[in-house]
Design an enzyme around this catalytic site. Sequence first.
Site, PDB file in Angstrom:
ATOM      1  N   PRO A 133      -1.394   4.708  -3.476  1.00 21.23           N
ATOM      2  CA  PRO A 133      -1.299   4.346  -1.715  1.00 21.23           C
ATOM      3  C   PRO A 133       0.352   4.783  -2.057  1.00 21.23           C
ATOM      4  CG  PRO A 133      -2.160   2.663  -3.445  1.00 21.23           C
ATOM      5  CD  PRO A 133      -2.149   3.027  -4.336  1.00 21.23           C
ATOM      6  N   MET A 134       0.779   5.441  -0.866  1.00 21.46           N
ATOM      7  CA  MET A 134       1.372   5.828  -0.365  1.00 21.46           C
ATOM      8  C   MET A 134       2.492   4.263  -0.114  1.00 21.46           C
ATOM      9  SD  MET A 134       3.812   7.873   0.848  1.00 21.46           S
ATOM     10  CE  MET A 134       3.186   9.946   1.629  1.00 21.46           C
ATOM     11  N   CYS A 135       2.793   3.204  -0.080  1.00 23.37           N
ATOM     12  CA  CYS A 135       3.188   2.246   0.493  1.00 23.37           C
ATOM     13  C   CYS A 135       3.488   1.812  -0.987  1.00 23.37           C
ATOM     14  CB  CYS A 135       2.621   0.792   1.034  1.00 23.37           C
ATOM     15  SG  CYS A 135       1.250   0.356   0.194  1.00 23.37           S
ATOM     16  N   THR A 136       2.620   2.196  -2.207  1.00 25.95           N
ATOM     17  CA  THR A 136       3.387   1.450  -3.775  1.00 25.95           C
ATOM     18  C   THR A 136       4.464   3.171  -4.068  1.00 25.95           C
ATOM     19  OG1 THR A 136       1.257   0.752  -3.832  1.00 25.95           O
ATOM     20  CG2 THR A 136       2.961   1.590  -5.872  1.00 25.95           C
TER      21      THR A 136
ATOM     22  N   GLU B 121       7.486   2.319  -1.304  1.00 20.50           N
ATOM     23  CA  GLU B 121       7.873   1.223  -1.778  1.00 20.50           C
ATOM     24  C   GLU B 121       8.471   0.188  -2.177  1.00 20.50           C
ATOM     25  OE1 GLU B 121       6.379  -0.186   2.403  1.00 20.50           O
ATOM     26  OE2 GLU B 121       6.951   1.706   3.883  1.00 20.50           O
TER      27      GLU B 121
END
Lengths: 440, 559
Positions: free
Chosen positions: A217-220, A223
Amino acid sequence: MVGDGDVVMSDGADRHKHLCKVLYRKSPFADEDCFQPGEETRKYLQEECKVLVIGAGGLGCEILKDLALSGFRDIHVIDMDTIDITNLNRQFLFRSRDVGRPKADVAADFINRRCGHMGVNVTPHNCKIQDYAEDFYSQFNVIIAGLDNITARRWINSLLHTMVEFDEDENPDGSTIKPLLDGGTEGLKGQSRVIIPYMTSCFDCSLDSFPPQVNYPMCTIAETPRLPEHCIEYVLVVEWDKHFPNRKLNTDSPQDMKWIFDQAKERADTFGIRGVTYSLTMGVVKRIIPAVASTNALIAASLVNEALKISTYCGPVLNTYMMYMGNEGVYIHTFEYEKKDDCLVCSGTIRNLSMPAATSLQGLIDSLCADPSLKLQRPSITSDKAVVFMSSPLLRKDHEYKLPMTLRQLVDEGVLGENEVLIVTDPIIPSKLKIRIALT
Amino acid sequence: MATDDKYDRQLRMWGPHGQKALAEASVCCVGSNAIATETLKNLVLPGVAHLTIVDEAVVESADLGQNFFVEMQDVGHSRAKAALKHLLELNPDVKGEAVQQSVTSLLEKDEGFFQQFTLIIAAQTPQRDAVALCELCHRYNKAFIHLRGVGFIGTIRLFAREHAVIETKNESDFGDLRLTEPFKELKSYAMSVDVSSSSMDEVKHAHVPYVVILLKALEQFRNNYNGRLPSTAEEKETFKQFILAMRRSDKEVNFDEALKHMFKAFKAYTIDSSVKAILDDAKSISGHEPNNTAFWIVAKAVAQFESACGRLPLSGTLPDMTADTDSFIKLQSIYRQRAEGDVAAVRASVSSFLSGTDGDSGAGTAVMGVINGMRDINETHHHHPTKIDDEYIQRFCKHAHSIALFRYRTLAEETKPDTAMKDNIRESYDEFTADETSSEVPWYLALAAWEVFREEKGYVAGAKTDHDHSDDTLAGDVEALKGCARRVCTALDLPADAVPDKYLQELVRYGGCELHTTASFLGGVASQEAVKLITKQWIPLQNTLIWNGLHSRGAVLEL
Ligand SMILES: [Zn+2]
């Protein structure tokens, strides 16, 4: 006088002394109605039977050798790749001097040199399977696929199904049915299966058993990275485009790969994450599947073993799936893979979907792509009344305005009828999918 | 190309240390037939150090039809030499030698010849010689693979007097999180995370690692239940409620993970009984034992560690889980540091064994000898290692909870079956009578009869002629083979007619023919097993695979 026809004929039986035992002698296990032990069967195998091998990689090299030493003579091989140094640990027809040359050419040359005296002739095709159409594929009696990707396997599976002709009673014409023998390996595991279009389950019947590609996932990755893979993935999908907006990453270029590695290492260091190595970077970026010679050898052998039996009836044919697992002792599981009732390729049924009337056309397209049993990429949709959507780059522009419209609006505008059977096509497979949407 | 390492794809499987083991391995193959060359191909490609082929045969025209590693020009010349030449072309890293002699005469004149190898493969070797070779392998402590193929049928038999694996690569690994017995640093970190504090922001709360959540819930549970672990359904429900009480919303994935892994908090720390047995064995091994390998020395150190601490060295790896970077890295380093501490303790014991200061080994006077931790010191070299590769100790500790040891029956023992072996065969036969497709044991029995036939008649069943394929000609051999099968079955306490006639008819049909696809399949399996034996990674076959290429089925039988 290697390759001289007379020499081959007079000496042939002697060279095939081993093979002739199973071709000339009766078997209590073979199908009595089909198997005719004797000269005829050998002649069919050597003089009439034409085989296509898809892929000249780890499986392909083995398959070609196995065919040449199992009595097959007229063999074609198709592969668009060139030889890379990392192929050499298993693709045994290639040497380091061949790096950069087309796989199909080099493989064919090697087999023809070694086995030409038995009348074996391998014809190479350096292209994509999609470059050829039905008229090419219909010349073969058996097709063996040793591929490493799902897209190509889906395509050939689907094409072979569309090639089958049915008479007025809906019975398939046997001469248009081309058996597909499909194999795959990963590490110490592999599988081989027999697909006889419309008679057995097909490749798409098992589509949802393939795990989805790992996508972080992009957020992982942006961030909260935790793993070295997260850092590499971030550089790959975010930083590369930022630094080189006009250049595509070349995964074969040491400079490009070094850049990804350096950036990923730097990112990992700032987060205190250990384990970013050049080798891992390559593995993540190129989605490398570990591969060894042994597994390819045994799966290829099983495929050609089936090719021999299916072509001559000298023994029963695998029904329909064999799984080999060498990662914990040895475990072989052979079973009949069930046909899927609503398989997009082989069931011929209409798929019923129910969707809220407020779903947009974009939403419908997204759900077709997300469905794990369809896995479409660029679907086009037509109804009886009109073209609903075209995905090809040239035509897409004319239909894009409909994407935000709801299905209800499209019905009202007369683009499609409620409960009408829609035809979905996708460049990923030649088959046509029929869907019927009930609006809720 | 982005790498110049041709071994890249396999290094991803067995690592540099596995590759090193291969690059030091010397393999001997008895036979240069298609089964032999197909096996060796898959060992030359990944880069074994050295290859020796023993065979007195010369290349015949029939070889050209099914053996890829002989050519037209080779007809009439040594097949071992021809095969070696064509095999070595595959990989310039590999060296080799061809010995144009029969294994029978080699066994008679110079059995010491076989001492130099890491692994010995016998391809299509008749029973009598295979048994003798296996006995030698037992004496010299060598790994051994016996391969046999006829028509569509084949068998693969492994032997090793003792084979120890530390990297079993069990994919269903439970993990070594120590939730029920947290060590001090782990516990104090978990307790320092205040999940119920309102000052913890939303994002942070949704990224508390599930390990911390489970440790906190378990602490709470134990405070309420006299330090016990949840055991009844009711108690487990209570435990679950403790987790849910910490949760702020059902969108918190870390709490989903905690619920999914909840069962790990119910199971008290245990050491697998098979691991325990190895450690018990290790304790009794002194520095003077002939089989004193790196494995046993480190196992002894680990056994000492276990006696003192009541647990194995920590594996030190943390599986991926939802967490913010800081918490994950912190937790990861807590596990890693503890594991490093455990390794240090084991390393110290190993050093004291090696220097003889532990008081009982007396190995201080050991002769020179350095082993890299992957090669057994065999009994002919009575030396004691003075050094064990530190990476080996680290790997051992990391995988201490899943080490495995295998001891195989010799082929000679197989010919005089004990009750346990008879029971295995009986069980498989019972499966067969219930469902023909569920067992391949009739092929094992039929092949045993086929060996008896060859021994007694001096030729292979069905091979009297290559040109006459009529039923009448073959009927005599079928009858004789039935007689052999009856004797084989009776000796195993099975019904005399346990092997249905069609299996025997089929073997006679083959007339000893070697099909390339069978050879290549067997070669693929055998080379996979050879790599496992040489690298000492993965669990090897125990101990026989029966391949039925007629139906593409395979079954394992422990003999
Ligand atoms: Zn299907």
